[in-house]
Write a protein that holds these residues in place. Structure first.
Motif, PDB file in Angstrom:
ATOM      1  N   MET A   1      21.304 -39.841  20.703  1.00 55.34           N
ATOM      2  CA  MET A   1      20.701 -39.885  19.399  1.00 55.34           C
ATOM      3  C   MET A   1      20.909 -38.533  18.728  1.00 55.34           C
ATOM      4  O   MET A   1      20.543 -37.506  19.258  1.00 55.34           O
ATOM      5  N   LYS A   2      21.508 -38.554  17.558  1.00 58.22           N
ATOM      6  CA  LYS A   2      21.708 -37.319  16.798  1.00 58.22           C
ATOM      7  C   LYS A   2      20.569 -37.176  15.801  1.00 58.22           C
ATOM      8  O   LYS A   2      20.219 -38.114  15.097  1.00 58.22           O
ATOM      9  N   ILE A   3      19.992 -35.991  15.765  1.00 59.40           N
ATOM     10  CA  ILE A   3      18.865 -35.740  14.879  1.00 59.40           C
ATOM     11  C   ILE A   3      19.247 -34.605  13.943  1.00 59.40           C
ATOM     12  O   ILE A   3      19.835 -33.611  14.355  1.00 59.40           O
ATOM     13  N   SER A   4      18.936 -34.771  12.666  1.00 59.93           N
ATOM     14  CA  SER A   4      19.271 -33.728  11.698  1.00 59.93           C
ATOM     15  C   SER A   4      18.195 -32.645  11.713  1.00 59.93           C
ATOM     16  O   SER A   4      17.069 -32.859  12.168  1.00 59.93           O
ATOM     17  N   ASN A   5      18.552 -31.489  11.185  1.00 58.78           N
ATOM     18  CA  ASN A   5      17.617 -30.370  11.158  1.00 58.78           C
ATOM     19  C   ASN A   5      16.394 -30.670  10.309  1.00 58.78           C
ATOM     20  O   ASN A   5      15.271 -30.335  10.676  1.00 58.78           O
ATOM     21  N   SER A   6      16.599 -31.307   9.170  1.00 55.72           N
ATOM     22  CA  SER A   6      15.464 -31.571   8.290  1.00 55.72           C
ATOM     23  C   SER A   6      14.529 -32.631   8.873  1.00 55.72           C
ATOM     24  O   SER A   6      13.314 -32.496   8.761  1.00 55.72           O
ATOM     25  N   SER A   7      15.083 -33.640   9.521  1.00 50.38           N
ATOM     26  CA  SER A   7      14.196 -34.655  10.100  1.00 50.38           C
ATOM     27  C   SER A   7      13.451 -34.100  11.304  1.00 50.38           C
ATOM     28  O   SER A   7      12.272 -34.410  11.511  1.00 50.38           O
ATOM     29  N   ALA A   8      14.093 -33.252  12.100  1.00 46.79           N
ATOM     30  CA  ALA A   8      13.411 -32.641  13.244  1.00 46.79           C
ATOM     31  C   ALA A   8      12.271 -31.750  12.772  1.00 46.79           C
ATOM     32  O   ALA A   8      11.170 -31.788  13.317  1.00 46.79           O
ATOM     33  N   GLY A   9      12.528 -30.949  11.750  1.00 46.72           N
ATOM     34  CA  GLY A   9      11.489 -30.083  11.213  1.00 46.72           C
ATOM     35  C   GLY A   9      10.345 -30.857  10.603  1.00 46.72           C
ATOM     36  O   GLY A   9       9.172 -30.506  10.791  1.00 46.72           O
ATOM     37  N   THR A  10      10.660 -31.917   9.882  1.00 47.07           N
ATOM     38  CA  THR A  10       9.622 -32.732   9.252  1.00 47.07           C
ATOM     39  C   THR A  10       8.759 -33.432  10.292  1.00 47.07           C
ATOM     40  O   THR A  10       7.527 -33.440  10.180  1.00 47.07           O
ATOM     41  N   ILE A  11       9.381 -34.013  11.298  1.00 48.73           N
ATOM     42  CA  ILE A  11       8.625 -34.698  12.356  1.00 48.73           C
ATOM     43  C   ILE A  11       7.743 -33.706  13.099  1.00 48.73           C
ATOM     44  O   ILE A  11       6.555 -33.974  13.353  1.00 48.73           O
ATOM     45  N   ALA A  12       8.280 -32.551  13.442  1.00 49.13           N
ATOM     46  CA  ALA A  12       7.498 -31.539  14.150  1.00 49.13           C
ATOM     47  C   ALA A  12       6.355 -31.012  13.289  1.00 49.13           C
ATOM     48  O   ALA A  12       5.266 -30.742  13.796  1.00 49.13           O
ATOM     49  N   LEU A  13       6.580 -30.872  11.989  1.00 46.32           N
ATOM     50  CA  LEU A  13       5.519 -30.418  11.085  1.00 46.32           C
ATOM     51  C   LEU A  13       4.377 -31.430  11.040  1.00 46.32           C
ATOM     52  O   LEU A  13       3.199 -31.058  11.133  1.00 46.32           O
ATOM     53  N   ILE A  14       4.703 -32.683  10.932  1.00 47.43           N
ATOM     54  CA  ILE A  14       3.670 -33.733  10.905  1.00 47.43           C
ATOM     55  C   ILE A  14       2.901 -33.756  12.226  1.00 47.43           C
ATOM     56  O   ILE A  14       1.667 -33.829  12.240  1.00 47.43           O
ATOM     57  N   LEU A  15       3.624 -33.684  13.333  1.00 47.48           N
ATOM     58  CA  LEU A  15       2.964 -33.676  14.645  1.00 47.48           C
ATOM     59  C   LEU A  15       2.083 -32.442  14.817  1.00 47.48           C
ATOM     60  O   LEU A  15       0.993 -32.525  15.398  1.00 47.48           O
ATOM     61  N   GLY A  16       2.520 -31.299  14.321  1.00 36.91           N
ATOM     62  CA  GLY A  16       1.719 -30.083  14.403  1.00 36.91           C
ATOM     63  C   GLY A  16       0.433 -30.201  13.612  1.00 36.91           C
ATOM     64  O   GLY A  16      -0.642 -29.804  14.079  1.00 36.91           O
ATOM     65  N   ILE A  17       0.520 -30.770  12.421  1.00 36.19           N
ATOM     66  CA  ILE A  17      -0.673 -30.944  11.592  1.00 36.19           C
ATOM     67  C   ILE A  17      -1.630 -31.944  12.226  1.00 36.19           C
ATOM     68  O   ILE A  17      -2.846 -31.729  12.248  1.00 36.19           O
ATOM     69  N   VAL A  18      -1.100 -33.031  12.769  1.00 35.60           N
ATOM     70  CA  VAL A  18      -1.950 -34.022  13.447  1.00 35.60           C
ATOM     71  C   VAL A  18      -2.642 -33.389  14.651  1.00 35.60           C
ATOM     72  O   VAL A  18      -3.830 -33.613  14.890  1.00 35.60           O
ATOM     73  N   THR A  19      -1.916 -32.578  15.395  1.00 38.55           N
ATOM     74  CA  THR A  19      -2.489 -31.916  16.566  1.00 38.55           C
ATOM     75  C   THR A  19      -3.575 -30.925  16.152  1.00 38.55           C
ATOM     76  O   THR A  19      -4.602 -30.812  16.816  1.00 38.55           O
ATOM     77  N   MET A  20      -3.354 -30.229  15.058  1.00 40.67           N
ATOM     78  CA  MET A  20      -4.356 -29.276  14.576  1.00 40.67           C
ATOM     79  C   MET A  20      -5.676 -29.962  14.239  1.00 40.67           C
ATOM     80  O   MET A  20      -6.737 -29.390  14.433  1.00 40.67           O
ATOM     81  N   THR A  21      -5.601 -31.169  13.737  1.00 38.19           N
ATOM     82  CA  THR A  21      -6.817 -31.874  13.324  1.00 38.19           C
ATOM     83  C   THR A  21      -7.424 -32.726  14.435  1.00 38.19           C
ATOM     84  O   THR A  21      -8.406 -33.420  14.195  1.00 38.19           O
ATOM     85  N   ALA A  22      -6.883 -32.669  15.622  1.00 36.24           N
ATOM     86  CA  ALA A  22      -7.382 -33.505  16.725  1.00 36.24           C
ATOM     87  C   ALA A  22      -8.833 -33.208  17.070  1.00 36.24           C
ATOM     88  O   ALA A  22      -9.583 -34.104  17.456  1.00 36.24           O
ATOM     89  N   SER A  23      -9.249 -31.968  16.926  1.00 36.26           N
ATOM     90  CA  SER A  23     -10.632 -31.626  17.274  1.00 36.26           C
ATOM     91  C   SER A  23     -11.624 -32.250  16.301  1.00 36.26           C
ATOM     92  O   SER A  23     -12.798 -32.403  16.632  1.00 36.26           O
ATOM     93  N   VAL A  24     -11.162 -32.625  15.118  1.00 37.84           N
ATOM     94  CA  VAL A  24     -12.036 -33.300  14.157  1.00 37.84           C
ATOM     95  C   VAL A  24     -12.223 -34.761  14.557  1.00 37.84           C
ATOM     96  O   VAL A  24     -13.303 -35.324  14.417  1.00 37.84           O
ATOM     97  N   TRP A  25     -11.187 -35.371  15.075  1.00 38.24           N
ATOM     98  CA  TRP A  25     -11.231 -36.787  15.413  1.00 38.24           C
ATOM     99  C   TRP A  25     -11.937 -37.072  16.723  1.00 38.24           C
ATOM    100  O   TRP A  25     -12.563 -38.106  16.881  1.00 38.24           O
ATOM    101  N   PHE A  26     -11.782 -36.176  17.693  1.00 35.44           N
ATOM    102  CA  PHE A  26     -12.260 -36.446  19.038  1.00 35.44           C
ATOM    103  C   PHE A  26     -13.379 -35.503  19.427  1.00 35.44           C
ATOM    104  O   PHE A  26     -13.398 -34.347  19.028  1.00 35.44           O
ATOM    105  N   ASP A  27     -14.275 -36.007  20.245  1.00 40.01           N
ATOM    106  CA  ASP A  27     -15.314 -35.167  20.829  1.00 40.01           C
ATOM    107  C   ASP A  27     -14.695 -34.465  22.032  1.00 40.01           C
ATOM    108  O   ASP A  27     -14.349 -35.099  23.025  1.00 40.01           O
TER     109      ASP A  27
END
Length: 128
Positions: A1-27
């Protein structure tokens, strides 16, 4: 699977933001909250750097390392029984895979050498 630089950065950015907010969602414990917030922020920063970099090869390598650290953090931080642990495992594995795939794509395309050559040509044309 070939992944472009922009899609890799975008996916990682979304995952990073979701991970940052995990403490709000979970006890979770304070350690789980701090680790997911901190490592999610670091992943988001590396993702942003990879989106604006001329040669994102090192940023993609860093993303895969941050993903690995995020993946093993529930066991090290002893919050494996919390809800934030699942976020760390899933997001860490995905960030590690996306960063690793983008790094391998960059290495096979020899992005670093192509960037150096392009910068050399640009410098030579403006210097004369």
């Amino acid at each position: 699977m070939k992944i472009s630089n922009s899609s890799a950065g975008t996916i990682a950015l979304i995952l990073g933001i979701v991970t940052m907010t995990a403490s709000v969602w979970f006890d979770t414990t304070p350690v789980g909250s701090g680790v997911t917030l901190g490592l999610g922020a670091i992943a988001a920063i590396y993702a942003l750097w990879s989106l604006i970099a001329r040669d994102p090869t090192k940023d993609h390598w860093s993303l895969s390392v941050v993903g690995l650290i995020l993946f093993i953090s529930p066991w090290i931080g002893q919050f494996a029984g919390d809800g934030a642990a699942w976020t760390a495992w899933i997001a860490g594995a995905l960030i590690m895979l996306v960063g690793g795939a983008a790094y391998l794509a960059d290495e096979s395309a020899d992005v670093a050498a192509a960037t150096r050559e392009e910068e050399r040509r640009t410098y030579a044309s403006t210097a004369h």
